[in-house]
Scaffold this motif. Structure first.
Motif, PDB file in Angstrom:
ATOM      1  N   GLU A   1      -2.428  10.562   8.181  1.00  0.00           N
ATOM      2  CA  GLU A   1      -3.315   9.737   9.007  1.00  0.00           C
ATOM      3  C   GLU A   1      -4.150  10.584   9.960  1.00  0.00           C
ATOM      4  OE1 GLU A   1      -2.857   6.099  12.304  1.00  0.00           O
ATOM      5  OE2 GLU A   1      -1.089   7.236  11.634  1.00  0.00           O
ATOM      6  N   LYS A   2      -3.651  11.773  10.310  1.00  0.00           N
ATOM      7  CA  LYS A   2      -4.278  12.605  11.336  1.00  0.00           C
ATOM      8  C   LYS A   2      -5.025  13.813  10.776  1.00  0.00           C
ATOM      9  CE  LYS A   2      -2.424  10.193  14.707  1.00  0.00           C
ATOM     10  NZ  LYS A   2      -3.266   9.390  15.641  1.00  0.00           N
TER      11      LYS A   2
ATOM     12  N   LEU B   1      -0.463   0.661   0.533  1.00  0.00           N
ATOM     13  CA  LEU B   1      -0.210   2.096   0.461  1.00  0.00           C
ATOM     14  C   LEU B   1      -0.594   2.795   1.761  1.00  0.00           C
ATOM     15  CD1 LEU B   1      -1.265   3.321  -3.100  1.00  0.00           C
ATOM     16  CD2 LEU B   1       0.912   3.764  -1.958  1.00  0.00           C
ATOM     17  N   ILE B   2      -1.752   2.461   2.303  1.00  0.00           N
ATOM     18  CA  ILE B   2      -2.209   3.087   3.544  1.00  0.00           C
ATOM     19  C   ILE B   2      -1.286   2.712   4.694  1.00  0.00           C
ATOM     20  CG2 ILE B   2      -4.074   3.120   5.246  1.00  0.00           C
ATOM     21  CD1 ILE B   2      -6.025   2.968   2.865  1.00  0.00           C
ATOM     22  N   ALA B   3      -0.821   1.467   4.701  1.00  0.00           N
ATOM     23  CA  ALA B   3       0.137   1.064   5.740  1.00  0.00           C
ATOM     24  C   ALA B   3       1.387   1.924   5.662  1.00  0.00           C
ATOM     25  CB  ALA B   3       0.487  -0.411   5.578  1.00  0.00           C
ATOM     26  N   PHE B   4       1.858   2.183   4.440  1.00  0.00           N
ATOM     27  CA  PHE B   4       3.032   3.049   4.287  1.00  0.00           C
ATOM     28  C   PHE B   4       2.732   4.474   4.716  1.00  0.00           C
ATOM     29  CE2 PHE B   4       5.000   6.283   1.553  1.00  0.00           C
ATOM     30  CZ  PHE B   4       6.268   6.261   2.124  1.00  0.00           C
ATOM     31  N   LEU B   5       1.601   5.020   4.291  1.00  0.00           N
ATOM     32  CA  LEU B   5       1.260   6.407   4.614  1.00  0.00           C
ATOM     33  C   LEU B   5       1.204   6.640   6.118  1.00  0.00           C
ATOM     34  CD1 LEU B   5      -1.456   7.120   1.893  1.00  0.00           C
ATOM     35  CD2 LEU B   5       0.887   8.004   1.968  1.00  0.00           C
TER      36      LEU B   5
ATOM     37  N   TYR C   1      13.640   5.663   9.312  1.00  0.00           N
ATOM     38  CA  TYR C   1      14.024   4.645   8.329  1.00  0.00           C
ATOM     39  C   TYR C   1      14.967   5.251   7.287  1.00  0.00           C
ATOM     40  CZ  TYR C   1      13.473   1.945   3.992  1.00  0.00           C
ATOM     41  OH  TYR C   1      13.701   1.267   2.833  1.00  0.00           O
ATOM     42  N   ARG C   2      14.623   6.429   6.797  1.00  0.00           N
ATOM     43  CA  ARG C   2      15.440   7.080   5.774  1.00  0.00           C
ATOM     44  C   ARG C   2      16.817   7.470   6.300  1.00  0.00           C
ATOM     45  NH1 ARG C   2      15.846   7.959   0.950  1.00  0.00           N
ATOM     46  NH2 ARG C   2      15.507  10.208   0.799  1.00  0.00           N
TER      47      ARG C   2
ATOM     48  N   ASN D   1       7.297  -5.479   6.235  1.00  0.00           N
ATOM     49  CA  ASN D   1       7.288  -5.850   4.819  1.00  0.00           C
ATOM     50  C   ASN D   1       6.116  -5.203   4.094  1.00  0.00           C
ATOM     51  OD1 ASN D   1       9.608  -7.422   4.994  1.00  0.00           O
ATOM     52  ND2 ASN D   1       8.466  -9.293   5.471  1.00  0.00           N
ATOM     53  N   GLU D   2       4.955  -5.127   4.762  1.00  0.00           N
ATOM     54  CA  GLU D   2       3.782  -4.506   4.155  1.00  0.00           C
ATOM     55  C   GLU D   2       4.028  -3.023   3.904  1.00  0.00           C
ATOM     56  OE1 GLU D   2      -0.904  -4.923   4.936  1.00  0.00           O
ATOM     57  OE2 GLU D   2       0.165  -3.896   6.574  1.00  0.00           O
ATOM     58  N   GLU D   3       4.645  -2.345   4.855  1.00  0.00           N
ATOM     59  CA  GLU D   3       4.944  -0.919   4.699  1.00  0.00           C
ATOM     60  C   GLU D   3       5.977  -0.683   3.614  1.00  0.00           C
ATOM     61  OE1 GLU D   3       3.997   0.074   9.415  1.00  0.00           O
ATOM     62  OE2 GLU D   3       6.055  -0.290   8.731  1.00  0.00           O
ATOM     63  N   LEU D   4       6.983  -1.568   3.536  1.00  0.00           N
ATOM     64  CA  LEU D   4       7.991  -1.448   2.488  1.00  0.00           C
ATOM     65  C   LEU D   4       7.385  -1.692   1.113  1.00  0.00           C
ATOM     66  CD1 LEU D   4      10.976  -3.235   4.254  1.00  0.00           C
ATOM     67  CD2 LEU D   4      10.861  -0.817   3.628  1.00  0.00           C
ATOM     68  N   ASP D   5       6.475  -2.659   1.034  1.00  0.00           N
ATOM     69  CA  ASP D   5       5.759  -2.880  -0.228  1.00  0.00           C
ATOM     70  C   ASP D   5       4.970  -1.628  -0.612  1.00  0.00           C
ATOM     71  OD1 ASP D   5       6.738  -5.449  -0.377  1.00  0.00           O
ATOM     72  OD2 ASP D   5       4.878  -6.420   0.286  1.00  0.00           O
ATOM     73  N   GLY D   6       4.341  -1.007   0.397  1.00  0.00           N
ATOM     74  CA  GLY D   6       3.584   0.215   0.155  1.00  0.00           C
ATOM     75  C   GLY D   6       4.470   1.333  -0.346  1.00  0.00           C
ATOM     76  N   TYR D   7       5.690   1.407   0.163  1.00  0.00           N
ATOM     77  CA  TYR D   7       6.646   2.425  -0.269  1.00  0.00           C
ATOM     78  C   TYR D   7       7.024   2.223  -1.734  1.00  0.00           C
ATOM     79  CZ  TYR D   7      10.755   5.549   0.111  1.00  0.00           C
ATOM     80  OH  TYR D   7      11.668   6.565  -0.037  1.00  0.00           O
ATOM     81  N   VAL D   8       7.191   0.979  -2.126  1.00  0.00           N
ATOM     82  CA  VAL D   8       7.496   0.671  -3.529  1.00  0.00           C
ATOM     83  C   VAL D   8       6.333   1.096  -4.426  1.00  0.00           C
ATOM     84  CG1 VAL D   8       7.894  -1.196  -5.184  1.00  0.00           C
ATOM     85  CG2 VAL D   8       9.072  -1.217  -2.973  1.00  0.00           C
ATOM     86  N   ILE D   9       5.119   0.768  -4.018  1.00  0.00           N
ATOM     87  CA  ILE D   9       3.926   1.161  -4.783  1.00  0.00           C
ATOM     88  C   ILE D   9       3.818   2.679  -4.850  1.00  0.00           C
ATOM     89  CG2 ILE D   9       1.392   1.066  -4.844  1.00  0.00           C
ATOM     90  CD1 ILE D   9       1.703  -1.660  -3.316  1.00  0.00           C
ATOM     91  N   PHE D  10       4.070   3.326  -3.715  1.00  0.00           N
ATOM     92  CA  PHE D  10       4.018   4.786  -3.657  1.00  0.00           C
ATOM     93  C   PHE D  10       4.996   5.405  -4.651  1.00  0.00           C
ATOM     94  CE2 PHE D  10       5.594   8.834  -2.129  1.00  0.00           C
ATOM     95  CZ  PHE D  10       4.421   9.526  -1.877  1.00  0.00           C
TER      96      PHE D  10
END
Length: 345
Positions: free
Chosen positions: A271-272, A324-328, A195-196, A206-215
């Motif tokens: 995650e691992k 956040l967890i979705a982003f992580l 992505y980067r 969208n959920e992961e992107l929201d998590g990235y913003v929160i992060f």
């Protein structure tokens, strides 16, 4: 975005030796710096990775004969599929099933780090293996015995002879070979990395992107850059386990300001790598986030980030935790976790 480039290791194209009339080549390994990564911290010129140096380091990493019981290798506690952690173990287990006091740290992107171990006990990657190798509850190794074993082993004889200009089987070359293996362990191909770098397969939901913003708003001050650590030492407000009383960075510096400070871990492949924290007290990411939300304990060395405007911790709603967890989880690098170059077999 930086321009992608390769660091080409400048050294003679090969060192040769004659063994049964065969000539062996030790070819330099190109070290690629991912375009979304910061600059290297490790000085490649002082120990340039080569094919045979890497091969020797890998053999050493997985050789249980280096330990006092002949079983516990570096790879015993550092399992590749779990980002080279001892997955499921709260703290590491060593020779004769001895139990340590700290959770096994992941091995990844060490070439970009300036200090090693939870307390920063060493600042040079080539010297880091000395700590677990000689620790009585880890490998309990002995350099004299290890060198004698390697000198009697035909494969080690050949590898040392090709890997290093002097061909000597000694502790210096042993540690350099391990350094070459570890410096090549780069995790940089997660979905987040793609992505980067705007690469194929780098789409985030969208959920992961929201998590990235929160992060970025609530976590990135410590888990900085695309390495997801600023390499600093901080007290993150964990209740002290008085039975162990691990004082963290203070053990190294003897500065009272360093009591209960531990190195900020990278979140790559998080995650691992359960369980989490220096003592493995949390078994889920949900538990980690709830610690920051409601479990932070005040102390004289608590990081100021965790005590603002008279409020402890980092306020997180249930929805924010989920995002956040979705982003992580986008930081999981399956290519790294399965790369045959780094595996034992």
């Amino acid at each position: 975005m930086q321009v992608k480039y390769l660091l080409l290791l400048i050294l003679p194209f090969f060192w040769s030796c004659t063994d049964n009339d065969d000539v062996y080549q030790n070819i330099p390994l190109a070290f690629e710096v991912p375009p979304n990564f910061p600059a290297l911290a490790y000085d490649l010129a002082n120990n340039p990775p080569t094919e045979k140096g890497f091969e020797l380091g890998k053999k050493l990493f997985y050789d249980g004969r280096l330990s006092s019981d002949g079983l516990v290798s570096c790879g015993f506690c550092h399992i590749q599929q779990n980002a080279f952690t001892h997955h499921g173990h709260t703290v590491s287990h060593g020779v004769d099933n001895a139990v340590g006091t700290r959770n096994t740290q992941p091995i990844q992107n060490l070439a970009y780090q300036t200090t090693f171990m939870y307390d920063g006990a060493t600042n040079h990657l080539d010297l880091q293996p000395v700590i677990p190798f000689t620790n009585p509850v880890e490998m309990n190794g002995n350099f004299t015995k290890a060198i004698a074993m390697m000198k009697a082993d035909p494969e080690y004889q050949k590898l040392f002879k090709i890997a290093f200009a002097d061909g000597e089987i000694n502790s210096e070359n042993m540690l350099k070979a391990l350094g070459q293996f570890m410096v090549m362990l780069t995790s940089s191909n997660s979905r987040f990395d793609k992505y980067r770098r705007h690469e194929s397969g780098g789409t985030l939901t969208n959920e992961e992107l929201d998590g990235y913003v929160i992060f970025n708003a609530k976590c990135s001050s410590c888990h900085a850059t695309d390495l997801f650590t600023d390499n600093s030492f901080r007290n993150n407000g964990l209740p002290v386990n008085l039975a162990v009383n691990d004082v963290g960075r203070y053990r190294v510096t003897q500065l009272t300001s360093d009591y209960y400070k531990f190195k900020v871990p990278s979140l790559r492949n998080i995650e691992k790598t359960a369980p989490y924290m220096h003592d493995g007290r949390f078994f889920t990411l949900e538990a980690v986030l709830e610690h920051y939300n409601s479990g932070v304990v005040a102390s004289e060395t608590l990081d100021p980030i965790l005590y603002k405007n008279g409020t402890l911790g980092i306020a997180l709603t249930e929805i924010e935790k989920i995002k956040l967890i979705a982003f992580l989880k986008t930081l999981t690098d399956n290519q790294y976790l399965t790369d045959k170059r780094f595996s034992e077999y």
